[in-house]
Design a protein around this motif. Structure first.
Motif, PDB file in Angstrom:
ATOM      1  N   ASP A  94     -10.968   7.347 -11.376  1.00 26.22           N
ATOM      2  CA  ASP A  94     -10.035   6.238 -10.914  1.00 26.22           C
ATOM      3  C   ASP A  94      -9.433   5.765  -9.573  1.00 26.22           C
ATOM      4  OD1 ASP A  94      -6.709   4.993 -10.380  1.00 26.22           O
ATOM      5  OD2 ASP A  94      -7.710   3.522 -12.080  1.00 26.22           O
ATOM      6  N   THR A  95      -9.893   4.763  -8.877  1.00 21.74           N
ATOM      7  CA  THR A  95     -10.307   4.415  -8.124  1.00 21.74           C
ATOM      8  C   THR A  95      -8.706   5.176  -6.912  1.00 21.74           C
ATOM      9  OG1 THR A  95     -11.758   2.474  -8.369  1.00 21.74           O
ATOM     10  CG2 THR A  95     -10.454   2.276  -6.072  1.00 21.74           C
ATOM     11  N   ALA A  96      -7.597   4.755  -7.893  1.00 19.66           N
ATOM     12  CA  ALA A  96      -6.535   5.022  -6.551  1.00 19.66           C
ATOM     13  C   ALA A  96      -6.526   6.385  -6.371  1.00 19.66           C
ATOM     14  CB  ALA A  96      -5.430   4.952  -7.534  1.00 19.66           C
ATOM     15  N   CYS A  97      -7.727   7.219  -7.328  1.00 21.93           N
ATOM     16  CA  CYS A  97      -7.153   8.873  -7.785  1.00 21.93           C
ATOM     17  C   CYS A  97      -7.873   9.573  -6.497  1.00 21.93           C
ATOM     18  CB  CYS A  97      -7.351   9.326  -8.880  1.00 21.93           C
ATOM     19  SG  CYS A  97      -6.341   8.730  -9.950  1.00 21.93           S
ATOM     20  N   VAL A  98      -9.319   8.301  -6.625  1.00 24.50           N
ATOM     21  CA  VAL A  98     -10.506   9.252  -5.847  1.00 24.50           C
ATOM     22  C   VAL A  98      -9.779   8.855  -4.052  1.00 24.50           C
ATOM     23  CG1 VAL A  98     -12.992   8.520  -4.339  1.00 24.50           C
ATOM     24  CG2 VAL A  98     -12.404   8.579  -6.902  1.00 24.50           C
ATOM     25  N   ASP A  99      -9.193   7.587  -3.533  1.00 30.64           N
ATOM     26  CA  ASP A  99      -9.101   7.530  -2.958  1.00 30.64           C
ATOM     27  C   ASP A  99      -7.629   8.257  -2.560  1.00 30.64           C
ATOM     28  OD1 ASP A  99      -8.655   3.710  -2.856  1.00 30.64           O
ATOM     29  OD2 ASP A  99      -9.925   5.512  -2.396  1.00 30.64           O
ATOM     30  N   TRP A 100      -6.550   9.025  -2.955  1.00 27.80           N
ATOM     31  CA  TRP A 100      -5.433   9.955  -2.925  1.00 27.80           C
ATOM     32  C   TRP A 100      -6.097  10.943  -2.778  1.00 27.80           C
ATOM     33  CZ3 TRP A 100      -4.158  14.074  -4.752  1.00 27.80           C
ATOM     34  CH2 TRP A 100      -3.065  14.991  -4.331  1.00 27.80           C
ATOM     35  N   ALA A 101      -6.757  11.178  -2.910  1.00 26.78           N
ATOM     36  CA  ALA A 101      -8.219  12.827  -3.019  1.00 26.78           C
ATOM     37  C   ALA A 101      -8.521  13.198  -1.895  1.00 26.78           C
ATOM     38  CB  ALA A 101      -8.636  13.365  -4.016  1.00 26.78           C
ATOM     39  N   LYS A 102      -9.692  11.466  -0.999  1.00 28.09           N
ATOM     40  CA  LYS A 102      -9.905  11.818  -0.228  1.00 28.09           C
ATOM     41  C   LYS A 102      -9.083  11.817   1.594  1.00 28.09           C
ATOM     42  CE  LYS A 102     -14.061   8.956  -1.289  1.00 28.09           C
ATOM     43  NZ  LYS A 102     -14.670   7.964  -1.095  1.00 28.09           N
ATOM     44  N   ASP A 103      -8.124  12.164   1.100  1.00 28.35           N
ATOM     45  CA  ASP A 103      -7.056  11.284   2.056  1.00 28.35           C
ATOM     46  C   ASP A 103      -7.262  12.918   2.932  1.00 28.35           C
ATOM     47  OD1 ASP A 103      -3.703  10.292   3.074  1.00 28.35           O
ATOM     48  OD2 ASP A 103      -5.241  11.368   4.058  1.00 28.35           O
ATOM     49  N   PRO A 104      -7.436  13.161   4.066  1.00 29.08           N
ATOM     50  CA  PRO A 104      -7.294  14.374   4.863  1.00 29.08           C
ATOM     51  C   PRO A 104      -5.932  15.136   4.335  1.00 29.08           C
ATOM     52  CG  PRO A 104      -8.884  13.572   5.853  1.00 29.08           C
ATOM     53  CD  PRO A 104      -8.119  12.052   5.100  1.00 29.08           C
ATOM     54  N   GLN A 105      -5.141  14.239   4.629  1.00 27.11           N
ATOM     55  CA  GLN A 105      -3.852  14.814   4.088  1.00 27.11           C
ATOM     56  C   GLN A 105      -2.747  15.424   3.247  1.00 27.11           C
ATOM     57  OE1 GLN A 105      -0.876  11.604   6.103  1.00 27.11           O
ATOM     58  NE2 GLN A 105      -1.435  11.585   8.074  1.00 27.11           N
ATOM     59  N   HIS A 106      -4.148  15.370   1.756  1.00 22.32           N
ATOM     60  CA  HIS A 106      -3.236  15.874   0.929  1.00 22.32           C
ATOM     61  C   HIS A 106      -3.613  16.976   0.684  1.00 22.32           C
ATOM     62  CE1 HIS A 106      -2.754  11.107  -0.597  1.00 22.32           C
ATOM     63  NE2 HIS A 106      -1.671  11.725   0.080  1.00 22.32           N
ATOM     64  N   LEU A 107      -4.774  17.523   0.908  1.00 28.43           N
ATOM     65  CA  LEU A 107      -5.379  19.043   0.861  1.00 28.43           C
ATOM     66  C   LEU A 107      -4.030  20.108   0.866  1.00 28.43           C
ATOM     67  CD1 LEU A 107      -8.028  21.353   1.384  1.00 28.43           C
ATOM     68  CD2 LEU A 107      -7.267  21.317   4.104  1.00 28.43           C
ATOM     69  N   GLY A 108      -4.643  20.419  -0.438  1.00 29.55           N
ATOM     70  CA  GLY A 108      -3.472  21.845  -0.770  1.00 29.55           C
ATOM     71  C   GLY A 108      -2.461  20.866  -1.269  1.00 29.55           C
ATOM     72  N   LEU A 109      -2.132  19.598  -2.070  1.00 29.02           N
ATOM     73  CA  LEU A 109      -1.406  19.344  -2.481  1.00 29.02           C
ATOM     74  C   LEU A 109      -2.570  18.473  -4.177  1.00 29.02           C
ATOM     75  CD1 LEU A 109       0.029  16.323  -0.249  1.00 29.02           C
ATOM     76  CD2 LEU A 109       1.042  18.676  -0.174  1.00 29.02           C
ATOM     77  N   ILE A 110      -1.043  18.624  -5.341  1.00 27.21           N
ATOM     78  CA  ILE A 110      -0.960  18.151  -6.202  1.00 27.21           C
ATOM     79  C   ILE A 110      -0.956  16.945  -6.626  1.00 27.21           C
ATOM     80  CG2 ILE A 110      -0.631  19.028  -9.162  1.00 27.21           C
ATOM     81  CD1 ILE A 110      -0.969  21.801  -7.910  1.00 27.21           C
ATOM     82  N   PHE A 111      -1.558  15.912  -7.527  1.00 26.03           N
ATOM     83  CA  PHE A 111      -1.809  14.650  -8.221  1.00 26.03           C
ATOM     84  C   PHE A 111      -1.242  14.413  -9.302  1.00 26.03           C
ATOM     85  CE2 PHE A 111      -0.877   9.934  -7.286  1.00 26.03           C
ATOM     86  CZ  PHE A 111      -1.145   9.347  -8.263  1.00 26.03           C
ATOM     87  N   LEU A 112       0.358  14.311 -10.164  1.00 19.85           N
ATOM     88  CA  LEU A 112       0.666  13.823 -11.292  1.00 19.85           C
ATOM     89  C   LEU A 112       0.342  12.611 -12.033  1.00 19.85           C
ATOM     90  CD1 LEU A 112       1.138  15.388 -14.297  1.00 19.85           C
ATOM     91  CD2 LEU A 112       3.575  14.993 -12.854  1.00 19.85           C
ATOM     92  N   THR A 113      -0.277  12.251 -12.618  1.00 24.20           N
ATOM     93  CA  THR A 113      -0.785  10.729 -13.193  1.00 24.20           C
ATOM     94  C   THR A 113       0.323  10.571 -14.494  1.00 24.20           C
ATOM     95  OG1 THR A 113      -1.907  10.988 -15.577  1.00 24.20           O
ATOM     96  CG2 THR A 113      -2.962  10.413 -12.683  1.00 24.20           C
TER      97      THR A 113
END
Length: 596
Positions: free
Chosen positions: A124-143
């Motif tokens: 999903d595009t929103a997930c790709v944009d979230w993962a590309k953000d360098p500030q999210h290094l080491g974080l986890i996203f739950l749908t």
């Protein structure tokens, strides 16, 4: 005569009013106390579900860290992922997927042949944009929960957690990691909810259910309800009944993350049909408060939460007391016929009846509370046992390696004295942790008792001889008062020795100086009673209910498993263990075992 009749009617009316008020009051007390017990069950279910998410989150983070190490040799990473996926499928894992930086599927462990369905080919595009953000290094996203089709085209509920992947190699400085894609774990939310609610029973026939953020059942006693809208499926089952009450509770409280108790009406309960009043306790499941708090980010966090409900028919809770109240009602009618001559006596009798009724309520309520406490402690021990077994498995081998290297270096004659002293500290601490792991093994993998016909008094004498020196060192008198007529019983002698050694050792440690420990036995109505009493400092009342919980200890060096293991051994022998303690005077542990 008229005045007497009027007085009789007034007194009867007063008695009826008193009976009605007492009935209403008892109903309120029972409902509140039973719902509090149901709320404790709901919280436990929510804790178990949140623990499952903690496990998934830690697993995903470990994959991400491994990718940074193995990114140049992807064959190792894929082989490890394949092994983990095979092991985790039994725990509700549907797929593990890796996407390239643009969100295109690079590898699916459920479809290693590359024939993955079209719907999972792109992230999903929103997930790709979230993962590309360098500030999210080491974080986890739950749908949120979503619908996923399997190979046969059948739809099922699913949920996903994902984390960005970063590549580190010899040509890049550690601080200049490059974004390499996204790693995603897809799992079955209904699986964990069904596991958490499967064996939960409130009262005689009460059960638990779980809904997601859209009000869809993730778990229910009725398997056909799972995956369907909670309100709509109820209306389909019984279209003649209004479900406005439960719909309001769900929309205004449960799906807003609130915790509480209430009641609603249903048209059935298990195999029963008809209008049934049910008591309900509910609590939210939140995904961002576990062991990795602050690491996970939740899609639509304001609404992405689940609700756990525990429900039971009101008449099951109130049935026994209701029958007693009917008897009181008949008695009130009988009083009305005799009120002219013996009104005072009958008023006294009515008062006595209410006293008896109140005592019955207290006894039944206490029995219900103890039943729920045993259930909660059993579930808590099971959950803690699983977590402890996992911890022991993960740290045992590294600990053995550390200890082995430390002892190997200690034998090297070229190691200077200061370093050798540090190596000794390492070896001692490793030995202490290995002892702790041994205690964990005894707790998580207890041996089944090997019973044989033994004389408990003989076992006590053997343990007394073993512990005599330890007692003398603390200037403690170790005494025994054994019943010579005590019958033999089917017991595991080694496990009974372990129980006695732990209890006497605890008593010795509880006595600061010049005290005594008395071990006694006697027969008690077809049972054997074993008591270990000391004159130590005693146990504080506020913690006495927690001393049998795993890992609870007041000692600086204790593991908190001794009394938990004792309790498990006694339960395996179909016995009970209890404790009485007075601060400054001492503690007595009492074990009751059957004469088999």
């Amino acid at each position: 005569m008229v005045s007497v009749l009027t007085a009789a009617m007034l007194v009867s009316l007063a008695l009826f009013s008193l009976w009605y008020w007492a009935s209403w009051r008892i109903e309120q007390i029972i409902s509140r106390q039973f719902n509090e017990q149901q709320l404790m069950l709901a919280r436990k279910i929510a804790d178990n579900i949140e623990g499952y998410f903690d496990l998934l989150e830690n697993q995903l983070m470990s994959y991400s860290e491994l990718f940074q190490v193995e990114s140049e040799t992807m064959s190792h990473f894929r082989a490890y992922g394949a092994l983990e996926f095979k092991n985790k499928q039994a725990f509700g894992i549907l797929d593990i997927q890796m996407f390239d930086p643009e969100g295109r599927l690079e590898y699916s462990w459920s479809h290693p042949d590359g024939q993955a369905p079209q719907e999972i080919q792109n992230l999903d595009t929103a997930c790709v944009d979230w993962a590309k953000d360098p500030q999210h290094l080491g974080l986890i996203f739950l749908t949120k929960t979503f619908t996923l089709s399997d190979a046969s085209g059948k739809s099922r509920l699913a949920m996903a957690i994902l984390t960005p992947l970063y590549r580190t190699n010899s040509s890049l400085a550690p601080q200049n990691k490059s974004f390499a894609g996204t790693l995603e774990i897809i799992f079955d939310p209904s699986f964990v909810c069904q596991m958490a609610t499967e064996n939960v029973r409130s009262g005689q026939t009460g059960y638990a259910w779980v809904i997601n953020q859209d009000g869809t059942f993730l778990a229910h006693y009725e398997p056909t309800f799972v995956g369907k809208d909670a309100i709509r499926v109820r209306k389909e089952r019984n279209s003649h009944l209004s479900f406005d009450k439960i719909q309001d509770i769900q929309a205004s409280h449960i799906l807003k993350g609130e915790e509480g108790t209430d009641w609603y009406e249903s048209g059935w309960h298990r195999e029963r049909l008809g209008r049934i009043k049910k008591l309900l306790a509910y609590t939210p499941v939140r995904f961002n408060k576990g062991m990795v708090h602050g690491v996970i980010q939740v899609e639509d966090s304001a609404h992405n939460l689940w609700g756990v409900g525990v429900t039971a028919p009101f008449d099951e809770v109130y049935g026994l007391v209701g029958s007693l109240q009917i008897q009181v009602g008949f008695m009130a009618g009988f009083i009305f016929l005799l009120i002219m001559g013996v009104s005072g006596l009958l008023i006294g009798a009515a008062y006595n009846w209410n006293e008896i009724l109140s005592r019955e309520v207290e006894l039944k309520t206490e029995a219900l509370r103890q039943s729920h406490e045993r259930l909660l402690r059993s579930e808590r021990f099971a959950a803690v046992g699983e977590a402890a077994a996992y911890v022991r498995h993960e740290i045992k081998n590294p600990l053995m390696i550390i200890g082995g290297f430390a002892r190997q270096l200690d034998r090297d004659l070229n190691v200077p004295g200061s370093a050798r002293q540090k190596l000794k500290i390492i070896a001692d601490e490793v030995q202490r942790l290995e002892n702790f792991l041994g205690d964990l093994r005894d707790f998580t993998q207890p041996a089944s008792p090997v019973k044989e016909e033994v004389d408990l008094n003989k076992i006590i004498r053997e343990v007394q001889t073993m512990m005599q020196e330890a007692a003398k060192e603390k200037r403690v008198q170790l005494e025994s008062r054994l019943d010579g007529t005590l019958p033999t019983s089917l017991l595991d002698p080694n496990q009974m020795k372990q129980v006695l050694i732990n209890l006497i050792k605890n008593s010795i440690e509880a006595i600061e100086k010049d005290g005594s420990i008395t071990v006694s036995t006697h027969s008690q109505g077809g049972h054997i009673c074993l008591q270990v009493a000391d004159t130590g400092r005693g146990i504080e009342p506020k913690i006495i209910s927690e001393i049998f919980n795993p890992f609870f200890t007041t000692k600086k060096t204790g593991t908190g498993l001794g009394l938990a293991v004792i309790n498990k051994i006694v339960e395996d022998h179909h016995g009970t263990v209890s404790v009485e303690s007075t601060l400054g005077r001492g503690t007595t542990f009492t074990i009751i075992l059957p004469c088999e």
